[in-house]
Design a protein around this motif. Structure first.
Motif, PDB file in Angstrom:
ATOM      1  N   CYS A 395       0.830  -1.325  -0.030  1.00  0.00           N
ATOM      2  CA  CYS A 395      -0.179  -0.074  -0.190  1.00  0.00           C
ATOM      3  C   CYS A 395       0.817   1.150   0.163  1.00  0.00           C
ATOM      4  CB  CYS A 395      -0.974  -0.134   1.238  1.00  0.00           C
ATOM      5  SG  CYS A 395      -2.139  -1.460   1.327  1.00  0.00           S
ATOM      6  N   ALA A 397       2.447   4.410   1.388  1.00  0.00           N
ATOM      7  CA  ALA A 397       2.730   4.862   2.774  1.00  0.00           C
ATOM      8  C   ALA A 397       2.298   6.049   3.035  1.00  0.00           C
ATOM      9  CB  ALA A 397       4.018   4.627   3.224  1.00  0.00           C
ATOM     10  N   GLU A 446       4.569  14.967  -0.116  1.00  0.00           N
ATOM     11  CA  GLU A 446       4.141  13.851   0.622  1.00  0.00           C
ATOM     12  C   GLU A 446       3.606  13.877   2.233  1.00  0.00           C
ATOM     13  OE1 GLU A 446       6.398  10.376   0.896  1.00  0.00           O
ATOM     14  OE2 GLU A 446       8.410  11.386   1.080  1.00  0.00           O
ATOM     15  N   PHE A 459       8.531  16.948  -2.542  1.00  0.00           N
ATOM     16  CA  PHE A 459       9.572  15.971  -3.284  1.00  0.00           C
ATOM     17  C   PHE A 459       9.732  16.053  -4.916  1.00  0.00           C
ATOM     18  CE2 PHE A 459       6.548  12.894  -5.314  1.00  0.00           C
ATOM     19  CZ  PHE A 459       5.443  13.155  -4.547  1.00  0.00           C
ATOM     20  N   ALA A 460       8.574  17.066  -5.396  1.00  0.00           N
ATOM     21  CA  ALA A 460       8.939  16.972  -6.958  1.00  0.00           C
ATOM     22  C   ALA A 460       8.058  18.109  -7.313  1.00  0.00           C
ATOM     23  CB  ALA A 460       8.409  15.833  -7.587  1.00  0.00           C
ATOM     24  N   ILE A 506       9.480   9.123  -9.838  1.00  0.00           N
ATOM     25  CA  ILE A 506      10.099   9.118  -8.691  1.00  0.00           C
ATOM     26  C   ILE A 506      10.430   7.743  -8.207  1.00  0.00           C
ATOM     27  CG2 ILE A 506      10.034  10.182  -6.445  1.00  0.00           C
ATOM     28  CD1 ILE A 506       7.539  11.629  -8.586  1.00  0.00           C
ATOM     29  N   GLU A 507      11.546   7.350  -7.847  1.00  0.00           N
ATOM     30  CA  GLU A 507      11.904   6.154  -7.336  1.00  0.00           C
ATOM     31  C   GLU A 507      11.756   6.222  -6.003  1.00  0.00           C
ATOM     32  OE1 GLU A 507      12.656   3.351  -9.395  1.00  0.00           O
ATOM     33  OE2 GLU A 507      12.521   4.677 -11.261  1.00  0.00           O
ATOM     34  N   ASP A 508      11.345   4.885  -5.504  1.00  0.00           N
ATOM     35  CA  ASP A 508      11.388   4.579  -4.163  1.00  0.00           C
ATOM     36  C   ASP A 508      12.655   4.828  -3.502  1.00  0.00           C
ATOM     37  OD1 ASP A 508      10.296   3.819  -1.643  1.00  0.00           O
ATOM     38  OD2 ASP A 508      10.381   1.708  -1.968  1.00  0.00           O
ATOM     39  N   SER A 509      12.666   5.291  -2.394  1.00  0.00           N
ATOM     40  CA  SER A 509      13.924   5.336  -1.516  1.00  0.00           C
ATOM     41  C   SER A 509      14.642   4.241  -1.329  1.00  0.00           C
ATOM     42  CB  SER A 509      13.802   6.318  -0.235  1.00  0.00           C
ATOM     43  OG  SER A 509      12.819   5.616   0.524  1.00  0.00           O
TER      44      SER A 509
ATOM     45  N   VAL B  13      12.556  16.195 -10.092  1.00  0.00           N
ATOM     46  CA  VAL B  13      12.479  15.559  -8.705  1.00  0.00           C
ATOM     47  C   VAL B  13      13.310  15.973  -7.923  1.00  0.00           C
ATOM     48  CG1 VAL B  13      12.306  13.395  -7.839  1.00  0.00           C
ATOM     49  CG2 VAL B  13      11.556  13.666 -10.487  1.00  0.00           C
ATOM     50  N   LEU B  14      13.009  16.337  -6.696  1.00  0.00           N
ATOM     51  CA  LEU B  14      13.906  17.091  -5.594  1.00  0.00           C
ATOM     52  C   LEU B  14      14.355  15.897  -4.845  1.00  0.00           C
ATOM     53  CD1 LEU B  14      11.478  20.121  -4.582  1.00  0.00           C
ATOM     54  CD2 LEU B  14      13.340  19.949  -6.384  1.00  0.00           C
ATOM     55  N   ARG B  15      13.660  15.037  -4.589  1.00  0.00           N
ATOM     56  CA  ARG B  15      14.121  13.713  -3.742  1.00  0.00           C
ATOM     57  C   ARG B  15      13.016  12.478  -3.953  1.00  0.00           C
ATOM     58  NH1 ARG B  15      11.233  12.966   0.768  1.00  0.00           N
ATOM     59  NH2 ARG B  15       9.551  14.383   1.262  1.00  0.00           N
ATOM     60  N   PRO B  16      13.718  11.350  -3.596  1.00  0.00           N
ATOM     61  CA  PRO B  16      12.898  10.509  -3.638  1.00  0.00           C
ATOM     62  C   PRO B  16      11.914  10.303  -2.507  1.00  0.00           C
ATOM     63  CG  PRO B  16      14.952   9.752  -2.776  1.00  0.00           C
ATOM     64  CD  PRO B  16      15.213  11.165  -3.210  1.00  0.00           C
ATOM     65  N   LEU B  17      10.841   9.648  -2.876  1.00  0.00           N
ATOM     66  CA  LEU B  17       9.647   9.226  -1.947  1.00  0.00           C
ATOM     67  C   LEU B  17      10.295   8.707  -0.772  1.00  0.00           C
ATOM     68  CD1 LEU B  17       6.840   7.993  -3.891  1.00  0.00           C
ATOM     69  CD2 LEU B  17       6.849  10.300  -2.752  1.00  0.00           C
ATOM     70  N   GLY B  18       9.982   9.118   0.636  1.00  0.00           N
ATOM     71  CA  GLY B  18      10.250   8.414   1.821  1.00  0.00           C
ATOM     72  C   GLY B  18       9.198   7.264   2.144  1.00  0.00           C
ATOM     73  N   ALA B  19       9.593   6.044   1.931  1.00  0.00           N
ATOM     74  CA  ALA B  19       8.765   5.102   2.181  1.00  0.00           C
ATOM     75  C   ALA B  19       7.439   5.074   1.673  1.00  0.00           C
ATOM     76  CB  ALA B  19       8.695   4.905   4.004  1.00  0.00           C
ATOM     77  N   ALA B  20       7.668   4.880   0.447  1.00  0.00           N
ATOM     78  CA  ALA B  20       6.564   4.851  -0.473  1.00  0.00           C
ATOM     79  C   ALA B  20       5.565   4.228  -0.294  1.00  0.00           C
ATOM     80  CB  ALA B  20       6.858   5.068  -2.137  1.00  0.00           C
ATOM     81  N   SER B  21       5.955   2.810  -0.233  1.00  0.00           N
ATOM     82  CA  SER B  21       4.969   1.493  -0.094  1.00  0.00           C
ATOM     83  C   SER B  21       5.149   0.784   1.187  1.00  0.00           C
ATOM     84  CB  SER B  21       5.147   0.611  -1.139  1.00  0.00           C
ATOM     85  OG  SER B  21       6.271  -0.289  -1.298  1.00  0.00           O
ATOM     86  N   LEU B  22       4.231   0.135   1.879  1.00  0.00           N
ATOM     87  CA  LEU B  22       4.520  -0.575   2.876  1.00  0.00           C
ATOM     88  C   LEU B  22       3.440  -1.724   2.801  1.00  0.00           C
ATOM     89  CD1 LEU B  22       3.019   1.292   5.974  1.00  0.00           C
ATOM     90  CD2 LEU B  22       2.378   1.627   3.974  1.00  0.00           C
TER      91      LEU B  22
END
Lengths: 510, 621
Positions: A395, A397, A446, A459-460, A506-509, B13-22
Motif C-alpha cells: 500500500c 505509505a 507527501e 519531493f517534486a 520518482i523512485e522509491d527511496s 524530482v527533488l528527492r525520492p519518496l520516503g517509504a513509498a510503499s508498505l
C-alpha cells in the motif's frame, strides 16, 4: 446458483442465503430468524435452538451454551477457564482436550466442543436448505477478529463435519461492512468505518479503513466482560428484587427460578427495544407464586446506565488508539443483537453527531448477510480458497498532495493519492489553473497525516510552460499518478487544449 | 486552482519518496479485493501470458500457411462406411492429426466445403449422386466427429495410424534408448497429465528415472474405445434394447480399456527390465550395501576384539588380586593358628595346674565319693572356664589356703552350674516357643472363634470333597456332616465351615495341593469302599468285639490293599477275613474287620446327613 453465509456467535447463530443477486436471512423451522446456539442433550435425542434453550431450565447440566468460547481453545487458556467455571455443564480435560461431560441417564458421554458446533452448523444448514429447496453447501463462515489458528481450524472442522464446503472464513467486522456494501460501488476513495458489535457475551469495536474497495483493519478491541447477557442479568436482578419486595421471598439463591427469570427478562429486554414498556410474567416462579411485573424502558435504561457507559467507553479508547477524531469517521456500522437497544444507538449518535449510523439491516443479521454476499462473490470463482491470514498487499505509505491556492489566494493542499491505497494504483485527476497563466507548476508533497504538511516534504515539481492564454476560462490539466508495487511513482501531466505534457518518475527511496 | 510557475522553475524530482510503499494486511472480502488479487496474480504471470499470446498469434499465422493435403481416394469413399474412414485424411489434415487445433479443423472443413459442396460441383458441371450417397457426406461426417471434442477424443483414441506395438526385451538389448524413446514419446499422448517425463539417457539421475517409471506405472490414460462400439444406441427401438446395447458396449469398452492398460503395463515392464540404468543403479545399490555390511562387520569384529582384550586384562587383574588376597589370608590364618596354639597350650597348662592344685588338696574332700564328685566338677570347670578366669582361679588357688581355695573353687563351680542350668532353660523355652509356633501356624488362619483341630480340618476337607460344588445346600450339608462326625463336639454352622474352607483355600498352593491330594485320595478310597460296601452289604456278618486297637491309623497304602482284598475275596469266600488280613501286611483280621465296619458306618452317616438336609430344605419349602 446460491450460497450461504453463516454466523455462529456465542449465544446465537444466524444463516443468510445469497440467491439471485441478493442476500437475505432465512428463518428457521420455528419461524425465528436467529437461532439460539444452545444444544441440549436429552435421554435419547439431541435438540438444538430455542427448544434447547427452554428446556435448559430443567436440563441445565446437559445443555451446552456459549460453545464458541472454548472452541479450539486449550485447557489453560484463560477464556476457556472462565467458560469452564461458568458453565453449568461440566467440562473436563481429556487427553489435553476439553470435553463436555453429558450424563443422560445410562452412560456419561464426552462431547467435544467441535461436535456441539457441528450440531449447530447442521441446524443452520437444514434451515438454509429448506429455504432454498436445494442442496447447497458452499458457505462463508464468519470468525471474530481475535480467533487464532486453532479456533479457526476447529470452527472449520465443525462446519466441514456438518457437510459444508467452506469457501472462506471472513472476519465479522468485514462481513458487516460488506453487508452495507461499503466501498463496493466505486473502487476509488477512502473512508474510515467504525464497526460496533455488541453481542451476547462480548463487545467488539473495530476501525476499518476502506480504500479502493479494499478493507483494512486499523485497530480492533474485544471486551469479553460485557454483552447483552449483562443487560439481561441486570434486569433479572432487578426483577428478583421486585419479587422480594412484593412477596418477601429471596430467589437469588434458587438457580432454577433465576434461570426462569433470566428467560423472561430476555424476552422483556427484546420487547423494550421497540416498545415503551414490557410486561414480565413468570408462572410459578418460586414456591408456587406467579410473578408479574411491568418494566418501562426508562426504568430499564436506569438499571443499566452503568452498563451503557461501559459499552460506550471502548469507542473512545479505540479512537484515541488509532488517532482518529470522531469527525474523521465516515460511517458507523452497528451489529450484534444488543446493538438494537435505542439508548445505545442514541449514545453512539451523540458520540458521532455528523456521522451516518448504519442500522437499516437488523443488527443481528448484518454479519450473516455480509457473509452470504461474500459467498455470492466467491461463488463461481475458480480457485477461491485462499489463506486468510497471509493476505498482505503493498500500500502507499503516505498521501501524495498537490499545492493549490483557493479563491482568496491562500495555499491549500489536495490529495491526489491517499495513503493506504493498494498498489499498483492509478489515479487520474483533472486539475485546473486560471486561464491567465502561461505556465503552471504542480508542486507535489507527501505526508503521512493530512494535518501537517511541512515545506520540506515537497519531493517534486512539474512545470508546464508556454500555455495559451485563455482570458475567460481555465486550463484543464489531466494528471495521472501511477504507483507500481515497488513504490515507484510516475506522474504525467497533460494540458488538455494544447496537448503539452510533462512527466516524471520518482523512485522509491529504498 | 493550481499555482503559476515561477520562470526559474522547471520540472524536477527533488528527492525520492520516503517509504513509498508498505505492507498492509487486508481483509479478504468484497469484489474489489477479488478483482485486485486477480489483477495482481495476472501481473505476476505477465511474462507467461505474453508468451501464450505470442504462441497464439504464431499459430494464427500458421493457419494461413498450413497445407491441406487432398485425400486422393476422397471421391471413392462410401458414405455408408463413414465409420471406417480416416476423418483427418478426409479433411486433408493427415499430417497434423491429433495435433490439429480446432481452428485448423474449422478452416480445413471450410476449404473442403468450398471445393466439394454438391452445389459447387453441379455448377462446375459434375454429375452428382442423389441424397446421402454423395461422398460429400463423408466430409460432413468427418467434421462432425472432429469438431466435437468428445467424439474427436473417441476417434483419436483409436487413431488407425497409431502404432500400438510394444518392443520386446530382446529388441532393446543393445540400443535401449533408441528403441524405447520413440515408443514412450508416441504413447504419452494418451496421458491425462501434461508434462510427461522423458525417458532420458544414460546420465539421467536416479530420481528422474524413478519418477519416470512411477509415472508410467501409474499411467492415467484418457484413451477410450467408445468409437468402436458395435451397436449404436440411437438405432435401438425400445428402451430395453437400448439398455442391452449399452451393456454390450460397456463391456466391450471395458475389455478394450483393460487390454490397453495391459499394453502400457507390458511396455513399461519391458522397458524397466531392460533399462541399463536400472541395472546400473541396482548394482550400485548392491555394492553400496555390501560395502556397508562389510564396514559394519569390520567394526563389530574390531569391537569384539577390543572387548576380548579388555576382558582378558580384567581377568588377569582379578586373578592377581585374588592371589594376593589368598596369600594375605594364609599369612593371617597362620598367625591366628599360632596364637590359638599358644592359647591352647596356655589353657592346657592352666587346666593341668588347676587339676594338680586340686589333686594336691585332695579335691577338698575327705571321702572317696566326694572327691570323685569334686573331680567331675573340676573337669567341668576345666572344660567351661575361659583362659583368663582359669588363670585367675589358679592365682587364687596358689596364693591361699586350702579352705579359701575350696570356697573359691566351689563358688566357681556354682557359677558354672548356674550358667549351664540357665542355658538349658533357655533351650527349653526356645523349644516350647517353636512347638507353640508350629501349633499356632497349624491352626492359624482360622479367624473364627471356634478352634479347628487337625482332625476337624481333615474332616472338613473330606466333607468338602464329599459334597462337591453344586450339591444342594452344600455348606449346610457339610456342617451337618461335620457335626455328626466331629470328635471335638463343637457345633459348627454353615458360615463357620465356609469361612474355614475359604481360609484353607487361601493357604499356600503347595500345602493346599498336598491337602487336596490327600483328601482326594481319601475320598476316592472311601467312595470305592462305599460302593463295595453297598454291594457286599451282608447284615448277618459278625464282627469280633470292636475297640481293640485304635491307636494305629490306616495308611493309604494299607487302605488300598484292604480295598483290593475286599474285592478279590467276595462275601461268600470261606475264611474271607483271614485272607483279607493276609493280604494287608501288618494288620490283623480284627483290624480289617473293624476298619470295614467303620467305613460302612461312615457311609451310612453321610447318607443320613444328606437326607436330613434334604428334609429340612423340603420342609422349608
Amino acid at each position: 446458483m446460491a450460497a450461504i453465509g453463516v454466523h455462529l456467535g456465542c449465544t446465537c447463530a444466524c444463516v443468510a442465503v445469497y440467491k439471485d443477486g441478493r442476500a437475505d436471512v432465512v428463518a428457521n423451522d420455528a419461524g425465528d430468524r436467529v437461532t439460539p446456539a444452545v444444544v441440549g442433550y436429552l435421554e435419547n435425542e439431541v435438540i438444538v435452538g430455542l427448544a434447547a434453550k427452554q428446556t435448559r431450565v430443567r436440563n441445565a447440566t446437559n445443555t451446552v451454551v456459549k460453545v464458541k468460547q472454548i472452541l479450539g481453545r486449550s485447557c489453560d487458556d484463560p477464556h476457556a477457564q472462565k467458560h469452564i467455571s461458568e458453565s453449568k455443564c461440566s467440562v473436563i480435560e481429556k487427553g489435553g482436550k476439553l470435553r463436555y461431560e453429558i450424563d443422560t441417564g445410562d452412560i456419561v458421554k464426552l462431547v467435544s466442543p467441535e461436535d456441539v458446533a457441528k450440531l449447530i452448523f447442521s441446524k443452520m444448514k437444514e434451515t438454509a436448505q429448506s429455504a432454498l429447496g436445494s442442496d447447497v453447501n458452499d458457505v462463508v463462515i464468519t470468525v471474530p477478529f481475535d480467533f487464532g489458528d486453532n479456533q479457526k481450524k476447529a470452527l472449520g472442522d465443525a462446519a466441514a463435519a456438518a457437510g459444508f464446503n467452506i469457501l472462506r472464513m471472513v472476519h465479522e467486522p468485514s462481513a458487516a461492512l460488506l453487508a452495507y456494501g461499503i466501498g463496493q460501488d466505486s473502487p476509488t476513495g477512502k473512508s474510515n468505518v467504525l464497526v460496533y458489535k455488541l453481542g451476547g457475551t462480548s463487545l467488539c469495536v473495530t476501525m476499518i479503513e476502506v480504500n479502493s474497495g479494499i478493507y483494512r483493519v486499523l485497530a480492533t478491541k474485544t471486551y469479553d466482560d460485557i454483552g447483552g447477557l449483562c443487560f439481561t442479568e441486570a434486569l433479572a436482578q432487578y426483577l428478583a428484587s421486585e419479587f422480594q419486595r412484593s412477596y418477601k421471598q429471596d430467589i437469588s439463591g434458587n438457580a432454577r427460578a433465576m434461570m426462569k427469570l433470566m428467560n423472561s427478562a430476555d424476552v422483556a429486554k427484546h420487547s423494550l427495544s421497540t416498545l415503551g414498556s414490557a410486561n414480565c410474567f413468570v408462572d410459578s416462579l418460586y414456591d408456587g407464586i406467579d410473578f408479574d411485573c411491568s418494566v418501562s424502558r426508562a426504568r430499564f435504561e436506569l438499571i443499566c446506565s452503568s452498563l451503557f457507559n461501559q459499552c460506550i467507553d471502548p469507542i473512545k479508547i479505540l479512537l484515541e488508539q488509532v488517532g482518529v477524531k470522531a469527525t474523521d469517521v465516515n460511517q458507523v456500522v452497528l451489529c450484534g443483537g444488543s446493538a438494537r437497544m435505542p439508548k445505545l444507538q442514541q449514545l453512539i449518535r451523540d458520540l458521532f453527531p455528523d456521522v451516518e449510523l448504519l442500522s437499516s439491516i437488523p443488527p443481528d443479521e448484518v454479519i450473516p448477510i455480509g457473509a452470504a454476499i461474500e459467498a455470492g462473490i466467491l461463488l463461481g470463482k475458480e480457485n477461491p480458497s485462499m489463506e486468510l491470514d497471509t493476505i498482505t498487499i503493498e500500500c502507499t505509505a503516505s498521501d501524495i498532495l498537490v499545492k493549490e491556492a483557493d479563491e482568496s489566494g491562500a495555499e491549500t493542499f489536495s490529495i491526489l493519492l491517499p495513503s493506504g491505497t493498494p498498489l499498483p494504483a492509478r489515479r487520474q485527476h483533472t486539475l485546473q489553473a486560471p486561464g491567465t497563466y502561461t505556465s503552471v507548476c504542480l508542486e507535489l508533497y507527501e505526508s503521512v497525516r493530512k494535518s501537517s504538511t511541512p515545506e520540506n516534504s515537497k519531493f517534486a515539481q512539474i512545470v508546464l510552460k508556454d500555455l495559451q492564454k485563455k482570458d475567460n476560462g481555465v486550463h484543464d490539466i489531466v494528471t495521472v499518478l501511477t504507483m507500481k508495487r515497488d513504490g515507484s511513482l510516475h506522474v504525467t501531466c497533460t494540458e488538455k487544449d494544447t496537448g503539452r505534457s510533462e512527466m516524471i518518475t520518482i523512485e522509491d527511496s529504498s | 486552482m493550481l499555482l503559476e510557475a515561477r520562470p526559474e522553475l522547471s520540472t524536477a524530482v527533488l528527492r525520492p519518496l520516503g517509504a513509498a510503499s508498505l505492507l498492509c494486511q487486508v481483509e479478504p472480502v468484497g469484489r474489489w479485493f477479488e478483482a485486485f488479487i486477480k489483477r495482481r496474480n495476472r501481473n505476476v504471470s505477465a511474462s507467461f501470458q505474453e508468451l501464450e499470446d505470442e504462441k497464439e498469434t504464431s499459430e494464427e499465422s500458421e493457419d494461413e500457411e498450413f497445407q491441406i493435403e487432398e485425400f486422393a481416394l476422397l471421391k471413392t469413399l462410401d458414405p455408408k462406411d463413414w465409420k471406417n474412414q480416416d476423418h483427418y485424411a478426409v479433411l486433408g489434415l493427415k499430417n497434423l492429426r491429433y495435433k490439429a487445433t480446432q481452428k485448423q479443423i474449422k478452416a480445413a472443413h471450410k476449404a473442403m466445403v468450398l471445393k466439394h459442396h454438391p452445389d459447387k460441383r453441379k455448377a462446375a458441371g459434375e454429375q452428382i449422386v442423389e441424397g446421402d450417397n454423395d461422398y460429400f457426406t463423408c466430409i460432413t461426417k468427418a467434421y462432425e466427429i472432429l469438431s466435437d471434442p468428445v467424439k474427436r477424443r473417441a476417434f483419436n483414441s483409436i487413431d488407425p495410424t497409431f502404432d500400438n506395438s510394444v518392443p520386446s526385451k530382446s529388441e532393446a538389448k543393445d540400443n535401449f534408448f533408441e528403441v524405447f524413446s520413440p515408443v514412450f514419446e508416441r504413447n504419452n499422448r494418451w496421458s491425462n497429465k501434461k508434462n510427461v517425463p522423458k525417458l532420458g539417457n544414460m546420465s539421467t539421475s536416479i530420481e528422474d528415472v524413478d519418477g519416470f517409471y512411477s509415472f508410467w506405472y501409474n499411467f492415467d490414460s484418457w484413451r477410450e474405445f467408445s468409437y468402436l462400439d458395435e451397436e449404436e444406441k440411437e438405432k435401438a427401438e425400445c428402451r430395453d434394447e437400448r439398455r442391452w446395447i449399452e451393456k454390450q458396449n460397456r463391456a466391450a469398452r471395458a475389455q478394450r480399456k483393460k487390454e490397453e492398460m495391459n499394453r502400457i503395463r507390458t511396455l513399461v515392464d519391458n522397458a524397466y527390465s531392460s533399462d541399463p540404468r536400472i541395472k546400473k543403479f541396482k548394482e550400485e545399490e548392491k555394492a553400496r550395501k555390501e560395502a556397508e555390511k562389510k564396514a559394519k562387520a569390520d567394526a563389530r569384529r574390531k569391537e569384539q576384539e577390543e572387548k576380548e582384550k579388555q576382558r582378558l586384562a580384567e581377568l588377569e587383574a582379578v586373578r592377581l588380586a585374588k592371589e594376593k588376597e589368598d596369600e594375605e589370608a594364609r599369612q593371617q590364618a597362620l598367625v591366628l593358628k599360632k596364637e590359638k596354639e599358644i592359647q591352647k597350650k596356655a589353657i592346657k597348662k592352666e587346666r593341668q595346674r588347676l587339676r594338680t592344685t586340686c589333686k594336691n588338696w585332695n579335691y577338698f574332700s575327705e571321702n572317696e565319693a566326694d572327691s570323685v564328685k569334686m573331680m567331675e566338677e573340676i573337669e567341668k570347670l576345666c572344660d567351661r572356664l575361659e583362659l583368663t578366669s582359669l588363670q585367675s582361679l589358679n592365682e587364687t588357688l596358689s596364693g591361699t589356703s586350702k579352705e579359701a581355695s575350696k570356697s573359691a573353687v566351689e563358688k566357681q563351680i556354682a557359677e558354672v552350674n548356674l550358667q549351664i542350668k540357665r542355658e538349658k532353660e533357655q533351650e527349653e523355652a526356645r523349644m516350647r516357643q517353636s512347638t507353640k509356633g508350629a501349633e499356632q501356624s497349624s491352626s492359624g488362619g482360622g479367624g473364627s472363634s471356634k478352634s479347628w483341630s487337625e482332625d476337624d480340618l481333615q474332616l472338613l476337607i473330606k466333607a468338602v470333597n464329599l459334597f462337591p460344588a453344586g450339591t444342594n445346600a452344600r455348606w449346610e450339608v457339610i456342617a451337618n456332616y461335620m457335626n455328626l462326625h466331629s470328635v471335638s463336639g463343637i457345633k459348627r454352622t454353615a458360615k463357620d465351615v465356609i469361612n474355614k474352607a475359604k481360609s484353607l483355600q487361601k493357604l499356600d498352593p503347595q500345602q493346599k495341593d498336598d491337602i487336596n491330594k490327600k483328601a482326594f485320595d481319601k475320598f476316592k478310597k472311601e467312595h470305592k469302599v462305599v460302593a463295595q460296601a453297598v454291594d457286599n452289604a451282608v447284615p448277618s456278618e459278625r464282627f469280633e468285639a470292636p475297640g481293640a486297637d485304635l491307636s494305629t491309623p490306616w495308611t493309604t497304602e494299607e487302605q488300598k490293599l484292604l480295598e483290593q482284598a475286599l474285592k478279590t475275596y467276595p462275601v461268600n469266600t470261606p475264611e474271607r477275613w483271614e485272607k483279607i488280613a493276609d493280604a494287608v501286611p501288618g494288620r490283623s483280621k480284627k483290624d480289617c474287620m473293624k476298619r470295614y465296619k467303620e467305613l460302612v458306618e461312615m457311609v451310612k452317616a453321610k447318607k443320613a446327613a444328606q437326607e436330613q438336609v434334604l428334609n429340612t430344605t423340603k420342609a422349608k419349602k
